[in-house]
Design an enzyme around this catalytic site. Structure first.
Site, short mmCIF file in Angstrom:
data_model
loop_
_atom_site.label_atom_id
_atom_site.label_comp_id
_atom_site.label_asym_id
_atom_site.label_seq_id
_atom_site.Cartn_x
_atom_site.Cartn_y
_atom_site.Cartn_z
N ARG A 49 0.80 -1.23 0.00
CA ARG A 49 0.00 0.00 0.00
C ARG A 49 0.83 1.27 0.00
NH1 ARG A 49 -4.16 2.95 3.97
NH2 ARG A 49 -5.18 4.07 2.29
N ALA A 51 -0.40 4.89 0.83
CA ALA A 51 -1.62 5.51 1.35
C ALA A 51 -1.78 6.91 0.78
CB ALA A 51 -1.55 5.57 2.87
N VAL A 52 -2.72 7.07 -0.14
CA VAL A 52 -3.00 8.37 -0.76
C VAL A 52 -4.40 8.85 -0.38
CG1 VAL A 52 -3.30 9.58 -2.96
CG2 VAL A 52 -1.35 8.07 -2.64
N ASN A 75 -5.47 -1.31 -7.97
CA ASN A 75 -4.43 -0.29 -8.03
C ASN A 75 -4.97 0.82 -8.93
OD1 ASN A 75 -1.31 -0.12 -9.89
ND2 ASN A 75 -2.05 1.24 -8.32
N GLY A 76 -5.11 2.00 -8.38
CA GLY A 76 -5.60 3.09 -9.23
C GLY A 76 -6.32 4.16 -8.45
N ASP A 97 -11.73 5.38 -2.62
CA ASP A 97 -12.40 5.58 -3.92
C ASP A 97 -12.76 4.26 -4.59
OD1 ASP A 97 -9.41 6.02 -3.91
OD2 ASP A 97 -9.67 5.55 -6.03
N LEU A 256 6.06 16.99 -12.47
CA LEU A 256 7.27 16.94 -13.29
C LEU A 256 7.19 18.08 -14.30
CD1 LEU A 256 7.61 13.10 -14.00
CD2 LEU A 256 8.68 14.45 -12.18
N ILE A 288 14.76 17.85 -14.53
CA ILE A 288 16.05 17.13 -14.50
C ILE A 288 16.82 17.40 -15.78
CG2 ILE A 288 15.03 14.97 -15.42
CD1 ILE A 288 17.20 13.57 -13.48
N THR A 337 14.13 3.48 -27.08
CA THR A 337 13.71 4.83 -26.70
C THR A 337 13.13 4.86 -25.30
OG1 THR A 337 12.52 6.79 -27.47
CG2 THR A 337 11.38 4.73 -27.74
N SER A 363 2.07 14.63 -14.55
CA SER A 363 3.02 14.54 -15.67
C SER A 363 2.28 14.73 -16.99
CB SER A 363 3.69 13.17 -15.60
OG SER A 363 4.59 13.00 -16.65
N GLY A 364 3.04 14.97 -18.06
CA GLY A 364 2.44 15.28 -19.37
C GLY A 364 2.33 14.11 -20.33
#
Length: 561
Positions: A49, A51-52, A75-76, A97, A256, A288, A337, A363-364
């Site tokens: 876990r 925890a979020v 997971n999600g 959720d 990021l 980075i 890549t 993130s994008g």
């Protein structure tokens, strides 16, 4: 973000088998549980876990008093669990959720459950009353899921392949471990022996179709028609909505920031919305690169413009090269890549985990595939072929960019959120006429840039900054990361080895020293599993032996101007 693992019909002692579950401990550093299934002594769940949401009652497998026969490991993040509660009158027992999955299943079965979830997910649902096991994975495979199913009905399921490859089973030493297909659910019968039989595999969502859950979205019906102002307005509304719904977290949010269009847009919209809801901490952004690299300079400009608490992670060639083996082990791929682009993301994730308290990371990812951002799209023979290629890339995201983004962050116990892959946003964008979506005036992602031109979210030079090859963006001005890698690998792989590469590795034979080097490391950790990668990521419509954009003519002319 967490790690899920389950076995059904194990012949071997479960306490031995559960050692395999520890291979994914990095995905959930906060707690671990291993639980046998009542009445099925050879079936069990393992859960790591992070925890979020609901730090008190969030352990899994989730079971609630109302449905004692249902077991859920997932997971999600399900972004619309509160809207679904309102719409259907569900009574939740926890703040988790994912509990909504149990209520949806009880109300309308597995098909409605998978189709109504707005979010990213991979789950295992066990219904002991009806003797069924269900597996499901989100539309783009943002959350990973692997399975192994033997001829005699032994089933293993895990967030990462490494948690399944050493399982013991009487009939098979090397069973086929394969990724579970995104956008699908599978129904399996659970036999009294604890073993299973697959009944059907169903595709529940296609990218172009508006998702079923749009009916209870917070954004109402949008104006129709393809006049440019309407389209631009709809793109802004849906993208902002995609970021807003992903703010759901009880842990600190970070972002990021490479200084490219995609991550910059995410960071700018994210910060704007965090201010609106009075989040009581500053947004941390993370860039980075090697010293004075183009990405660091561009990201600094964005951070100053939006007012984030900005962190720069500077790495040298030695640190990058040293990370290669760990990265390939984490990724479970040898794609050129993907490995090359993962090194920076792996190192920045390591920094975030060690030096900050940000856990939920925006993130994008997904934008290049959706909005035709790769430089080779300039070579598309027609808008229709460009649109087809865009969909092909989205379909394969789980093998490439989404895989990279998940594994590099999960390796350090971080949870990734990718608003560009929001179902409503992607289905709308893909519904637009093909000619609206192609590169224009020599600039890729023209429509996306245009949509935000008058928003003042970003400096103009960032909004219209051309795409960098990732290995150039993070490179020092003196020498590119691409060149550093080639020089190092040239010393590690001699010409004779490369000449005989096709004999040693007949499947996806390496064509360059770099791909040979990555393949050697992959085979060391995952021998005989090369078919996890069906093919290398390569640009279309151009002759290329290397996937880097820097080998393309259009890229060279653009970067030399």
């Amino acid at each position: 973000m967490c790690g899920i693992w389950a076995l059904f019909g194990s012949d071997e002692c479960l306490s031995v088998q559960c050692l395999s579950a520890m291979k994914i401990a990095h995905r959930g550093p906060d707690a671990f549980r291993f639980e046998n299934v009542n009445g099925f002594t050879n079936c069990c769940f393992g859960f790591h876990r992070l925890a979020v949401v609901d730090q008190l009652y969030g352990m899994q497998p989730i079971r609630v008093k109302k449905f004692p026969y249902l077991w859920l490991c997932y997971n999600g993040e399900i972004y619309n669990f509160k809207q679904l509660q309102k719409q259907f009158g569900f009574e939740y027992q926890t703040l988790v959720d994912g509990e909504v999955i149990l209520h949806l299943y009880n109300r309308g079965g597995i098909e409605q459950t998978a189709s109504m979830l707005d979010g990213v997910f991979a789950f295992i649902l066990l219904d002991t009353a009806n003797r069924k096991v269900f597996l499901a994975r989100d539309t783009y495979g943002v959350r990973p899921l692997f399975k192994v199913l033997t001829d005699d009905g032994f089933l293993g399921v895990c967030s990462e392949a490494k948690g399944l490859i050493n399982l013991k089973h009487s009939t098979s030493l090397c069973s086929k471990v394969e990724p579970f297909l995104p956008g699908h659910y599978e129904v399996l019968d659970l036999k009294p022996s604890g073993k299973v039989a697959s009944v059907e595999l169903v595709k529940f969502h296609s990218y172009r179709d508006e998702p079923l859950h749009a009916a209870c979205d917070t954004v109402e019906t949008l104006p129709s028609g393809f006049d440019l102002e309407t389209v631009k307005s709809n793109i802004r509304i849906l993208f902002e909505n995609a970021v807003r719904k992903r703010l759901m977290a009880h842990r600190r949010i970070g972002c990021l920031l490479s200084g490219g269009l995609d991550s910059s847009l995410v960071a700018a919209v994210l910060l704007k919305l965090m201010k609106e809801i009075n989040v009581n901490y500053p947004l941390q952004t993370f860039a980075i690169g090697m010293e004075n690299s183009p990405d660091l300079l561009a990201a600094r400009k964005v951070a100053t413009h939006i007012g984030s608490e900005h962190h720069e992670v500077i790495f040298n060639s030695e640190e990058g090269i040293q990370a290669i083996e760990e990265v390939i082990f984490s990724l479970e791929t040898y794609d050129i890549t993907t490995v090359r682009a993962s090194i920076g993301m792996y190192l920045v994730s390591k920094y975030i985990r060690k030096k900050t308290d940000s856990v939920v990371i925006f993130s994008g990812e997904g934008s290049d595939e959706l909005t035709q951002g790769y430089i080779y799209f300039h070579k598309a023979p027609s808008p229709e072929e460009a649109a087809e290629e865009s969909e092909r890339l989205l379909k394969e995201l789980y093998l490439f960019d989404v895989l990279r983004a998940d594994r590099t962050t999960a390796a350090h116990g971080l949870e990734l959120r990718v608003p560009f892959l929001d179902h409503r946003f992607t289905s709308y964008y893909l519904s637009l006429p093909a000619e609206l979506r192609i590169p224009k005036n020599g600039i890729e992602k023209y429509l996306l840039r245009q949509s935000f031109e008058d928003s003042n979210l970003l400096p103009k030079e960032i909004l219209w900054r051309p795409k960098e090859a990732f290995s150039d963006g993070i490179a020092s001005v003196k020498k590119s990361w691409f060149s550093i890698l080639q020089d190092y690998i040239d010393q590690q792989v001699d010409d004779l080895l490369l000449e005989k590469a096709a004999e040693k590795y007949p499947f996806n034979p390496p064509k360059t020293k770099e791909s040979y080097y990555y393949r050697q490391i992959f085979e060391k950790h995952y021998p005989g599993r090369s078919n996890w990668l069906p093919h290398y990521w390569m640009p279309r419509w151009v002759k290329a032996t290397d996937p880097s954009a820097r080998t393309l003519k259009h890229y060279k002319s653009a970067t030399q101007e």
